[in-house]
Design a protein around this motif. Structure first.
Motif: not given
Lengths: 309, 309
Positions: B78-82, A17-20, B115-118, A30-34
């Motif tokens: 109540a979260g969002t998985p990332q 996803n866009e965080s990777v 969800v990204a598998i990183v 390495v993740l970009d969560f802002g």
């Protein structure tokens, strides 16, 4: 299919996803969560009874090792470890005091490095104990050091001494967190990895990700005392082969432009006088690892092993 | 010492740091890494062959379940998985296609939830496969729902139907991510947990963290068709007991001020017409769970089980 071939197959087409920023294939994701100034580092690793530790290993050292391995991966990115969650697989009958001691060792190391232990699960694994650690860290935005940045002409450095870790060091090693942060802060480090599979194997990971080869000077490889002692037990494996192919050194290997090498070595000796730093060779074109000594050169084969005559 | 007693012992004095908003003892850890509008959620969980899945379970469903369990914990906050990292324990000889299918199931569910598998590691576990998942998520700052917020007078709700999950649902359940986010967005939810250990056991976690008790109306507990079918196999466990004590429902249990209960139920029916929502009782003072029906009341014992005459 070996471990690396399997991982290569499994990671071919993973969900992103866009965080990777960097996914599988480096020491950490390495993740970009802002976060304005930081990126996140994310890593998991497990140790299993009979594989990574023995039935009679002191339990405090088991817990220590489980966390230290992940810390070493955070170090290899020049990161700062922050928080860990633990999954413990236990036989149906377990000794509570033994399990508490595993946690004592893990907690002591976590405190030393400022890591919070923020969650855990236990599950049943009937035949043997396993400990799986997931570790979250941070790194200053842009200061993360990947495996993929090695450039032709770079000098290759390793910290400490290599080989024979199973004699003792694999239970007591210090993850090179402070050293890696200092390196990334003071020099443009091109690539870095922690030595978990042995110099030859891990260097090959850097070369593959960077699309380069390496010349290693045999006499420059820092062979540990343990690697030399080990020869008495196993004469078929010379100490130099142990330094090249034994796993679990948990030292850093990194590359830097050759023009920075002397200044780096000088500054290192002042900053970390007790920890050896060795320039073991240089990055070259191609994809091979070549070992050189006075008498000539030989290529390492694909699995990091070499026939020693 | 059972699992909960062990966890309670191990988590008594864990290392913390300034990033920890909520440590062990909830569905996820909550961490503040300085994101202006968000907090991080961090969770780990493992499933083991012969314990959480069988040798003949389709491998895609094994991978799916490994991730879905962690997703359910993110939902409970109540979260969002990332992003997730995976550790796979494998016997020395393994079937590559089988392992790829485990990943296929895991990846398909990851894609469905963004969800990204990183990252991942493989390790040897000689006797059986295990899969350990660590999952990172986010939640809007201040909107995380903990187990500790239940208040006397709250209405207790559960989603879906309960019991008999092992017949089928434990491999196919949908983590209630969207439902939990909607709840937290539209109503002041006081406490929430996902039902992994059974209604009786998980409600007790909420009560213990909140310092309250609960009255449950027996006729209001939504007993699943599977729980009823199961009685044919095991007549000694009535369907109601299954709904109360079977694990792995992976539904949500939450509490809300009684004044919000009717509006919530009405809005829910419009938003999620296909998913049952049941008000099963209310939070009271004390620390016990009391079951009530027309004929009277009985207390649940400490382990969530009750003698059914």
């Amino acid at each position: 299919m070996n471990e690396f071939e399997l991982i290569s197959t499994l990671t071919r087409d993973l969900p992103r996803n866009e965080s990777v920023v960097a996914g599988p294939g480096d020491d950490c994701a390495v993740l970009d969560f802002g976060l304005p100034e930081k990126l996140l580092l994310f890593k998991t690793d497990a140790i299993v009874e009979g594989i990574h530790f023995a039935k009679d290993t002191p339990p405090e050292k088991i817990g220590r090792k489980a966390l230290a391995r992940c810390l070493s991966d955070i170090a290899a990115m020049a990161g700062t470890p922050q928080a860990a969650v633990i999954t413990l697989g236990l036989p149906k009958k377990f000794d509570t005091v033994y399990v508490e001691k595993i946690y004592d060792g893990l907690n002591a190391l976590a405190r030393k490095y400022g890591v919070a232990i923020v969650g855990g699960e236990t599950t049943t694994n009937p035949e043997r104990i396993f400990i799986s650690v997931a570790l979250l860290g941070t790194v200053a935005r842009g200061r993360q050091v990947l495996r993929s940045g090695a450039k032709t002409g770079d000098a290759i450095f390793v910290t400490g001494e290599l080989g024979g870790s199973l004699l003792e060091k694999h239970l007591d090693f210090d993850p090179r967190i402070a050293e890696a942060q200092w390196l990334a802060e003071h020099f443009p480090i091109h690539s870095m990895i922690d030595l978990s599979d042995g110099l030859a194997g891990d260097l090959r990971h850097v070369l593959a990700r960077s699309g380069v080869g390496a010349d290693i000077l045999k006499s420059a490889v820092p062979v540990s005392r343990s690697a030399k002692l080990q020869v008495q037990k196993n004469p078929s494996k010379p100490a130099f082969a142990a330094a090249l192919t034994d796993g679990e050194d948990f030292e850093l290997l990194f590359t830097v432009a050759s023009g920075d090498a002397v200044a780096l070595l000088d500054a290192w000796k002042k900053k970390f006088p007790k920890l050896k730093l060795s320039c073991v060779g240089k990055i070259v074109t191609g994809s091979e690892i070549t070992l050189r000594d006075k008498t000539g050169s030989q290529k390492l084969n694909a699995h990091g092993y070499v026939h020693f005559a």
